[in-house]
Design a protein around this motif. Sequence first.
Motif, PDB file in Angstrom:
ATOM      1  N   UNK A  21      42.287  88.127  15.892  1.00 21.58           N
ATOM      2  CA  UNK A  21      41.177  89.095  15.910  1.00 21.58           C
ATOM      3  C   UNK A  21      41.516  90.343  15.119  1.00 21.58           C
ATOM      4  N   UNK A  22      40.477  91.071  14.712  1.00 18.26           N
ATOM      5  CA  UNK A  22      40.671  92.265  13.875  1.00 18.26           C
ATOM      6  C   UNK A  22      41.565  93.298  14.538  1.00 18.26           C
ATOM      7  N   UNK A  23      41.486  93.370  15.863  1.00 23.50           N
ATOM      8  CA  UNK A  23      42.307  94.364  16.578  1.00 23.50           C
ATOM      9  C   UNK A  23      43.782  93.974  16.592  1.00 23.50           C
ATOM     10  N   UNK A  24      44.083  92.729  16.173  1.00 23.40           N
ATOM     11  CA  UNK A  24      45.456  92.263  16.129  1.00 23.40           C
ATOM     12  C   UNK A  24      45.932  91.742  17.472  1.00 23.40           C
ATOM     13  N   UNK A  25      47.218  91.497  17.576  1.00 20.77           N
ATOM     14  CA  UNK A  25      47.830  90.986  18.806  1.00 20.77           C
ATOM     15  C   UNK A  25      48.808  92.009  19.368  1.00 20.77           C
ATOM     16  N   UNK A  26      48.972  91.987  20.671  1.00 19.35           N
ATOM     17  CA  UNK A  26      50.005  92.809  21.285  1.00 19.35           C
ATOM     18  C   UNK A  26      51.379  92.266  20.886  1.00 19.35           C
ATOM     19  N   UNK A  27      52.418  93.073  21.059  1.00 21.84           N
ATOM     20  CA  UNK A  27      53.749  92.645  20.606  1.00 21.84           C
ATOM     21  C   UNK A  27      54.178  91.264  21.104  1.00 21.84           C
ATOM     22  N   UNK A  28      53.917  90.965  22.376  1.00 24.26           N
ATOM     23  CA  UNK A  28      54.335  89.658  22.892  1.00 24.26           C
ATOM     24  C   UNK A  28      53.494  88.539  22.290  1.00 24.26           C
ATOM     25  N   UNK A  29      52.204  88.812  22.085  1.00 19.72           N
ATOM     26  CA  UNK A  29      51.350  87.823  21.431  1.00 19.72           C
ATOM     27  C   UNK A  29      51.776  87.608  19.989  1.00 19.72           C
ATOM     28  N   UNK A  30      52.198  88.687  19.328  1.00 13.13           N
ATOM     29  CA  UNK A  30      52.672  88.582  17.950  1.00 13.13           C
ATOM     30  C   UNK A  30      53.949  87.738  17.884  1.00 13.13           C
ATOM     31  N   UNK A  31      54.771  87.822  18.933  1.00  9.62           N
ATOM     32  CA  UNK A  31      55.996  87.017  18.975  1.00  9.62           C
ATOM     33  C   UNK A  31      55.645  85.531  19.076  1.00  9.62           C
ATOM     34  N   UNK A  60      52.338  82.582  30.777  1.00  7.43           N
ATOM     35  CA  UNK A  60      51.015  83.206  30.803  1.00  7.43           C
ATOM     36  C   UNK A  60      50.688  83.857  29.459  1.00  7.43           C
ATOM     37  N   UNK A  61      51.692  84.450  28.809  1.00 13.29           N
ATOM     38  CA  UNK A  61      51.474  85.076  27.503  1.00 13.29           C
ATOM     39  C   UNK A  61      51.129  84.035  26.454  1.00 13.29           C
ATOM     40  N   UNK A  62      51.788  82.888  26.515  1.00 11.41           N
ATOM     41  CA  UNK A  62      51.482  81.795  25.583  1.00 11.41           C
ATOM     42  C   UNK A  62      50.039  81.347  25.757  1.00 11.41           C
ATOM     43  N   UNK A  63      49.607  81.181  26.994  1.00 12.80           N
ATOM     44  CA  UNK A  63      48.225  80.753  27.265  1.00 12.80           C
ATOM     45  C   UNK A  63      47.223  81.798  26.801  1.00 12.80           C
ATOM     46  N   UNK A  64      47.508  83.078  27.075  1.00  9.51           N
ATOM     47  CA  UNK A  64      46.596  84.152  26.649  1.00  9.51           C
ATOM     48  C   UNK A  64      46.520  84.237  25.125  1.00  9.51           C
ATOM     49  N   UNK A  65      47.646  84.041  24.459  1.00  7.37           N
ATOM     50  CA  UNK A  65      47.651  84.096  22.996  1.00  7.37           C
ATOM     51  C   UNK A  65      46.823  82.953  22.417  1.00  7.37           C
ATOM     52  N   UNK A  66      46.950  81.773  22.995  1.00  6.91           N
ATOM     53  CA  UNK A  66      46.145  80.636  22.548  1.00  6.91           C
ATOM     54  C   UNK A  66      44.660  80.946  22.693  1.00  6.91           C
ATOM     55  N   UNK A  67      44.274  81.548  23.802  1.00  6.64           N
ATOM     56  CA  UNK A  67      42.877  81.908  24.025  1.00  6.64           C
ATOM     57  C   UNK A  67      42.424  82.996  23.059  1.00  6.64           C
ATOM     58  N   UNK A  68      43.294  83.945  22.771  1.00  9.42           N
ATOM     59  CA  UNK A  68      42.964  85.015  21.809  1.00  9.42           C
ATOM     60  C   UNK A  68      42.730  84.428  20.416  1.00  9.42           C
ATOM     61  N   UNK A  69      43.436  83.349  20.103  1.00  2.00           N
ATOM     62  CA  UNK A  69      43.282  82.689  18.805  1.00  2.00           C
ATOM     63  C   UNK A  69      42.076  81.746  18.766  1.00  2.00           C
TER      64      UNK A  69
END
Length: 292
Positions: A21-31, A60-69
Amino acid sequence: MTASTTAEADGFETWLRARVPERGLRPKGAAVLEVLLTQPRRVSYSSAAEAAELAGVNVATVSRTAQTLGFSGWSDLQQELRARFLSSLSAPEVAAAQHTEGELGTASLRRDLESLAVLNRRLEEEQIRVIAEAMARARRILIVAHGSYVAIGTALAHNVRLAGYDATVVHDADLANAVSRIGPDDVLVAISFWRLYQNTVTAAEEAHARGARVFVLSDAASPALVATAEEVLLIPAEGAAFFPSLTPGLAVAQAIVAQLSTVDPKRTRRSIEAAEEQWSRFGLMHRQPRRG
């Protein structure tokens, strides 16, 4: 790394980064994203817990990142990663990349059962309905398929015709001739798994430009096809050996035809009755002799 491999890697990174997303990812999501970009082969076969360990985050971070993508969760993202990874490999490389235990025959059956379970979770009934209704309204239905997946196209075309609608499966040289006659009242169904044929892309682009409705059955959302398609049905197709599986694709083709038969039941019934009459006249069906 060869030029073609480099291009495929660049295409993979472009596709994945475009989903951020345009707002980008949080540091853990970026990892997590960094692991997906740098170790696609490994994570395409990893569990969410293993991917989390590689990224230094929790599950949980992996799952949230997948959903963000843009995916429903890790399993859907992993399926797309694996399809894109396998599409970059040759047939021998696909065989070497498979993670199977025991006999390949039973491994193939297990893989198909797993793929059908994934398909059952992720495929939306509305997608099937839209395609079936578009077919019912179309003047002609053109089905594009290549390689072993001609089998899926042939089965789909056969049953669509039996349901009372004009459908033709085409490939190779016949494709250009068929596309030259396509128009706004027609439907094109592009069937493509593993590696994408250029003439499938060209056919979809031409059909779209001519006003036809385009639908795609594939294991990966190729940007070249997404740009022209009204609906893209993502279907698992990973096999246990060096070729992809036909089973999930055939299951979706069957689902489309089943739904199509409900759009105008009287038309379908008349068509089947007429076909049955001709089968009898041509003596196509073997009849057991009566026992006295």
